[in-house]
Design an enzyme around this catalytic site. Structure first.
Site, PDB file in Angstrom:
ATOM      1  N   PHE A 105      -7.815 -48.254 -56.307  1.00  0.00           N
ATOM      2  CA  PHE A 105      -6.486 -48.178 -56.913  1.00  0.00           C
ATOM      3  C   PHE A 105      -6.392 -49.055 -58.152  1.00  0.00           C
ATOM      4  O   PHE A 105      -5.822 -48.664 -59.166  1.00  0.00           O
ATOM      5  CB  PHE A 105      -5.436 -48.623 -55.887  1.00  0.00           C
ATOM      6  N   ASP A 219     -11.464 -45.210 -46.618  1.00  0.00           N
ATOM      7  CA  ASP A 219     -12.278 -46.168 -47.374  1.00  0.00           C
ATOM      8  C   ASP A 219     -12.505 -47.444 -46.557  1.00  0.00           C
ATOM      9  O   ASP A 219     -12.309 -48.550 -47.045  1.00  0.00           O
ATOM     10  CB  ASP A 219     -11.614 -46.487 -48.716  1.00  0.00           C
TER      11      ASP A 219
END
Length: 401
Positions: A105, A219
């Protein structure tokens, strides 16, 4: 794969010696010694004495999540409300010195608010700003719906102009990978590694089975596991996560595979079909990393050792399990317990999802392993102490003669 093993015992570093301050080439490897059936059958290999029993861990968690409070609604998010001016002040204008992490991100900064509270602020990457639009909304919605002690807590967010920020609790003790590397000055002993594994398993179980909607993290890796001062693990970074239904066997067909090389489910990579079993695979790889200290991909090693899971499986099948113990675990680990954890990691990392257990089952198996570990170590403490005492007496008699 057989679960039974010859009775080997190598007690973990938490009970027999201080941890190393850093990873070094001359680090002493854990020593395999046979478990004595009596004092007279004790091996000649030296074993450090231990006094007292190993207490139950202060990090105790239930075998599976029980009742959790209802997840907060999206409009109730935000115990922390900040303007961009306040964010700039709290992060010293996003100073590199306050940078504590990097993810899919964006960059994570440590920030101190005006009231003295320390938080983590995750800033979306500028170069991927447009692509991250949906992921930002996804992470906000996901974090708003979860509340669990092994998951990082959302405190607020900023969505203004060309800035997208997520404000979460600050977890002060760095990442699991940093501790496996010895960056924080001391190694993780075997007990801590087992407790951390249980924490991660329960956090993922909550996402898969107990959240309002099923959540697949996508993840799971050592750099996304944060540790508190009490070495309690919290799963972080939900930027790639997906929300699904709670139906068994729910599958997402995606157009793009996301995750981290080495942890990615091979079936997900091949079919683009995502299920909670993809997280289970990643956890299996992570568990091997916790036990061996090696990253999933070791590019500088020889071809047969580059992919850690393959290397570990080959060593296991060849009966060379002592080579799998992280060298930072000076002293030893109970081999039967170590083997049970390896077995579980291989089950989780099975090539096909049908052969992998559910995450809740994984957590419960780890909890059972923990109880056996405590019982075995508690049993061995007086034996090891008496053995050392007898060895000392023999040495004194030899000296007299």
């Amino acid at each position: 794969m057989a679960m039974d093993a010859p009775g080997f015992v190598f007690l973990c570093c938490s009970t027999i010696c201080p941890c190393f301050r850093s990873r070094r080439k001359d680090t002493e490897e854990a020593v395999l010694v046979k478990e004595p059936s009596s004092i007279h059958s004790a091996p000649s290999t030296e074993m450090n004495s231990v006094s007292g029993k190993v207490p139950a861990s202060p990090l105790r968690v239930p075998p599976s999540p029980g009742r959790f409070s209802m997840s907060p609604k999206l409009d109730r998010i935000g115990s922390v409300h900040l303007t961009m001016k306040q964010v700039a002040r709290a992060t010293q204008n996003f100073s590199p010195s306050l940078r504590i992490g990097e993810g899919g991100f964006g960059t994570v900064y440590k920030a101190q608010l005006q009231d003295g509270k320390t938080v983590a602020i995750k800033r979306a990457s500028k170069e991927n700003f447009d692509a991250l639009r949906s992921e930002f909304r996804s992470e906000i919605e996901l974090l708003a719906k979860i509340e669990h002690r092994n998951l990082v807590k959302l405190l607020g967010y900023v969505d203004k102009g060309n800035e997208r920020l997520i404000i979460t609790e600050y977890v002060p003790n760095g990442t699991l990978r940093e501790h496996l590397d010895g960056i924080h000055g001391s190694c993780l002993d075997f007990s801590q590694r087992l407790e951390i594994s249980i924490d991660i398993a329960h956090g993922l179980t909550y996402l898969h089975s107990y959240a309002e909607k099923q959540i697949i993290h996508r993840d799971v890796k050592s750099t996304n596991i944060l540790l508190t001062d009490r070495m309690k693990a919290k799963v972080s970074d939900f930027g790639f996560a997906r929300v699904g239904g709670n139906e068994t066997g729910n599958t997402h067909v995606l157009t793009k595979v996301k995750g981290t090389v080495g942890y990615l489910d091979p079936e997900y990579m091949r079919t683009y079909k995502l299920t909670p079993k993809s997280d289970v695979y990643s956890f299996g790889v992570l568990l091997i990393e916790i036990l061996t200290g090696r990253r999933p991909v070791e590019s500088r090693r020889s071809p047969e050792e580059k992919v850690t899971i393959r290397w570990a499986f080959d060593k296991y099948n060849n009966g060379e399990m002592k080579d799998l113990v992280d060298p930072q675990l000076k002293g030893a680990v109970d081999e039967k317990i170590f083997k049970k954890m390896l077995n579980l990691s291989f089950q989780c990392a099975a090539p096909t999802r049908a052969d992998r257990p559910e995450m809740q089952s994984v957590g419960e198996q780890l909890w059972a392993i923990r109880m056996k570990y405590i019982n075995r170590v508690s049993f061995m403490v007086p034996i090891v102490a008496e053995y050392k005492c007898r060895m000392h007496m023999v040495q004194e008699l030899d000296a007299c003669s």
